[in-house]
Design a protein around this motif. Structure first.
Motif, PDB file in Angstrom:
ATOM      1  N   ALA A  33       0.845  -1.196   0.000  1.00 33.22           N
ATOM      2  CA  ALA A  33       0.000   0.000   0.000  1.00 33.22           C
ATOM      3  C   ALA A  33       0.878   1.243   0.000  1.00 33.22           C
ATOM      4  O   ALA A  33       2.083   1.160   0.219  1.00 33.22           O
ATOM      5  CB  ALA A  33      -0.911   0.000   1.222  1.00 33.22           C
ATOM      6  N   ASN A  34       0.260   2.370  -0.219  1.00 35.16           N
ATOM      7  CA  ASN A  34       0.973   3.647  -0.193  1.00 35.16           C
ATOM      8  C   ASN A  34       1.022   4.232   1.213  1.00 35.16           C
ATOM      9  O   ASN A  34       1.607   5.273   1.426  1.00 35.16           O
ATOM     10  CB  ASN A  34       0.312   4.642  -1.142  1.00 35.16           C
ATOM     11  CG  ASN A  34       0.452   4.227  -2.579  1.00 35.16           C
ATOM     12  OD1 ASN A  34       0.810   3.091  -2.879  1.00 35.16           O
ATOM     13  ND2 ASN A  34       0.180   5.127  -3.496  1.00 35.16           N
ATOM     14  N   ARG A  35       0.365   3.553   2.155  1.00 35.91           N
ATOM     15  CA  ARG A  35       0.357   4.001   3.546  1.00 35.91           C
ATOM     16  C   ARG A  35       0.325   2.770   4.438  1.00 35.91           C
ATOM     17  O   ARG A  35      -0.112   1.701   4.025  1.00 35.91           O
ATOM     18  CB  ARG A  35      -0.863   4.871   3.822  1.00 35.91           C
ATOM     19  CG  ARG A  35      -2.161   4.148   3.566  1.00 35.91           C
ATOM     20  CD  ARG A  35      -3.393   5.026   3.746  1.00 35.91           C
ATOM     21  NE  ARG A  35      -4.562   4.420   3.161  1.00 35.91           N
ATOM     22  CZ  ARG A  35      -5.229   3.397   3.663  1.00 35.91           C
ATOM     23  NH1 ARG A  35      -4.831   2.847   4.781  1.00 35.91           N
ATOM     24  NH2 ARG A  35      -6.291   2.899   3.072  1.00 35.91           N
ATOM     25  N   GLU A  36       0.792   2.936   5.665  1.00 40.77           N
ATOM     26  CA  GLU A  36       0.774   1.809   6.589  1.00 40.77           C
ATOM     27  C   GLU A  36      -0.568   1.742   7.304  1.00 40.77           C
ATOM     28  O   GLU A  36      -1.211   2.761   7.553  1.00 40.77           O
ATOM     29  CB  GLU A  36       1.888   1.952   7.620  1.00 40.77           C
ATOM     30  CG  GLU A  36       2.033   0.729   8.479  1.00 40.77           C
ATOM     31  CD  GLU A  36       3.304   0.736   9.293  1.00 40.77           C
ATOM     32  OE1 GLU A  36       3.536  -0.260   9.986  1.00 40.77           O
ATOM     33  OE2 GLU A  36       4.056   1.716   9.248  1.00 40.77           O
ATOM     34  N   PHE A  37      -0.988   0.551   7.601  1.00 37.95           N
ATOM     35  CA  PHE A  37      -2.190   0.344   8.397  1.00 37.95           C
ATOM     36  C   PHE A  37      -1.976  -0.889   9.245  1.00 37.95           C
ATOM     37  O   PHE A  37      -1.100  -1.705   8.968  1.00 37.95           O
ATOM     38  CB  PHE A  37      -3.432   0.181   7.517  1.00 37.95           C
ATOM     39  CG  PHE A  37      -3.371  -1.045   6.665  1.00 37.95           C
ATOM     40  CD1 PHE A  37      -3.866  -2.247   7.127  1.00 37.95           C
ATOM     41  CD2 PHE A  37      -2.794  -1.000   5.412  1.00 37.95           C
ATOM     42  CE1 PHE A  37      -3.780  -3.384   6.359  1.00 37.95           C
ATOM     43  CE2 PHE A  37      -2.707  -2.136   4.634  1.00 37.95           C
ATOM     44  CZ  PHE A  37      -3.197  -3.328   5.109  1.00 37.95           C
ATOM     45  N   SER A  52       4.909   7.009  -2.941  1.00 41.39           N
ATOM     46  CA  SER A  52       3.649   7.685  -3.228  1.00 41.39           C
ATOM     47  C   SER A  52       3.401   7.875  -4.717  1.00 41.39           C
ATOM     48  O   SER A  52       2.338   8.351  -5.114  1.00 41.39           O
ATOM     49  CB  SER A  52       3.615   9.048  -2.518  1.00 41.39           C
ATOM     50  OG  SER A  52       4.693   9.840  -2.976  1.00 41.39           O
ATOM     51  N   GLU A  53       4.371   7.492  -5.552  1.00 38.70           N
ATOM     52  CA  GLU A  53       4.167   7.646  -6.992  1.00 38.70           C
ATOM     53  C   GLU A  53       3.063   6.699  -7.482  1.00 38.70           C
ATOM     54  O   GLU A  53       2.785   5.676  -6.878  1.00 38.70           O
ATOM     55  CB  GLU A  53       5.462   7.441  -7.778  1.00 38.70           C
ATOM     56  CG  GLU A  53       6.101   6.090  -7.652  1.00 38.70           C
ATOM     57  CD  GLU A  53       7.054   5.961  -6.481  1.00 38.70           C
ATOM     58  OE1 GLU A  53       7.565   4.854  -6.297  1.00 38.70           O
ATOM     59  OE2 GLU A  53       7.278   6.925  -5.726  1.00 38.70           O
ATOM     60  N   LYS A  54       2.457   7.092  -8.575  1.00 31.99           N
ATOM     61  CA  LYS A  54       1.343   6.337  -9.154  1.00 31.99           C
ATOM     62  C   LYS A  54       1.752   4.881  -9.408  1.00 31.99           C
ATOM     63  O   LYS A  54       2.819   4.613  -9.941  1.00 31.99           O
ATOM     64  CB  LYS A  54       0.906   7.011 -10.456  1.00 31.99           C
ATOM     65  CG  LYS A  54      -0.289   6.378 -11.122  1.00 31.99           C
ATOM     66  CD  LYS A  54      -0.681   7.192 -12.340  1.00 31.99           C
ATOM     67  CE  LYS A  54      -1.779   6.662 -13.197  1.00 31.99           C
ATOM     68  NZ  LYS A  54      -2.588   5.608 -12.810  1.00 31.99           N
ATOM     69  N   ASP A  55       0.908   3.962  -9.004  1.00 34.54           N
ATOM     70  CA  ASP A  55       1.074   2.522  -9.234  1.00 34.54           C
ATOM     71  C   ASP A  55       2.266   1.890  -8.521  1.00 34.54           C
ATOM     72  O   ASP A  55       2.703   0.794  -8.893  1.00 34.54           O
ATOM     73  CB  ASP A  55       1.153   2.216 -10.739  1.00 34.54           C
ATOM     74  CG  ASP A  55      -0.115   2.596 -11.481  1.00 34.54           C
ATOM     75  OD1 ASP A  55      -1.198   2.537 -10.861  1.00 34.54           O
ATOM     76  OD2 ASP A  55      -0.024   2.948 -12.668  1.00 34.54           O
ATOM     77  N   ALA A  56       2.790   2.520  -7.490  1.00 40.12           N
ATOM     78  CA  ALA A  56       3.943   1.959  -6.780  1.00 40.12           C
ATOM     79  C   ALA A  56       3.593   0.605  -6.143  1.00 40.12           C
ATOM     80  O   ALA A  56       4.364  -0.350  -6.268  1.00 40.12           O
ATOM     81  CB  ALA A  56       4.452   2.926  -5.720  1.00 40.12           C
ATOM     82  N   ALA A  57       2.460   0.513  -5.488  1.00 43.88           N
ATOM     83  CA  ALA A  57       2.058  -0.753  -4.868  1.00 43.88           C
ATOM     84  C   ALA A  57       1.774  -1.802  -5.939  1.00 43.88           C
ATOM     85  O   ALA A  57       2.160  -2.971  -5.799  1.00 43.88           O
ATOM     86  CB  ALA A  57       0.843  -0.553  -3.970  1.00 43.88           C
TER      87      ALA A  57
END
Length: 180
Positions: A33-37, A52-57
């Motif tokens: 993901a682009n962020r942790e949860f 955070s760049e597009k499609d990184a995950a």
């Protein structure tokens, strides 16, 4: 086998169900993901926070997910939508042939994964295969065109419901149960 979850838009009931089932069977789970949860369930998993760049995950999952070994010969029946001479594997068959399993809503990622023979389902239990992905992408493109023309309106904030979760759980549990 490893289960990869495109976690940015994955509902928490799905994440928690996957963790519960996979932990009981010692199957590794990787969230990208682009962020942790932090999942609600206190289970083992790996969390990869991508850039955070597009499609990184998506790119991380695509690079890491292992596809089915199609050099292995298996028997199948055309009645079920594939044959031994076909590359149209169901998610269950792909996993049996050594594929990882990816859970994503992203049709473009699903297209890339199916081309790599990776088993792929969405959070509602729908399997993505080489046989159906192009039609699903075309349907999405037409839907977006109708929305842009103002002919169709999408409701914002649609909620993930129990029926959708049940469909996911049935599909996921079937795939995992057929591993043994």
């Amino acid at each position: 086998m490893t289960v990869y979850i495109d976690a940015d838009s994955c509902p928490s009931p799905v994440r928690n169900h996957v963790l519960k089932i996979c932990n009981s069977k010692n199957i590794p789970v990787v969230f990208a993901a682009n962020r942790e949860f932090i999942p609600e369930e206190n289970q083992a998993y790996e969390m990869i926070v991508c850039g955070s760049e597009k499609d990184a995950a998506d790119n991380f999952i695509f690079e890491k997910a292992k596809g089915a070994d199609l050099n292995i010969v298996f028997c199948a029946d055309d009645k079920y939508g594939y044959s031994s001479s076909s590359n149209y594997l169901s998610a269950s068959d792909a996993v049996k042939q050594g594929s990882d399993l990816v859970i994503t809503r992203d049709l473009l990622l699903a297209k890339r994964l199916t081309e790599k023979n990776v088993a792929c389902i969405n959070d509602r239990g729908r399997e993505f295969t080489k046989k159906n992905i192009d039609a699903l992408l075309k349907e999405r493109e037409e839907d977006l065109m109708f929305v842009s023309m103002g002919l169709v309106k999408h409701s914002k904030g649609s909620f993930y419901n129990k029926k959708e979760f049940a469909a996911f759980a049935n599909s996921f549990d079937k795939i995992i149960s057929e591993l043994n």
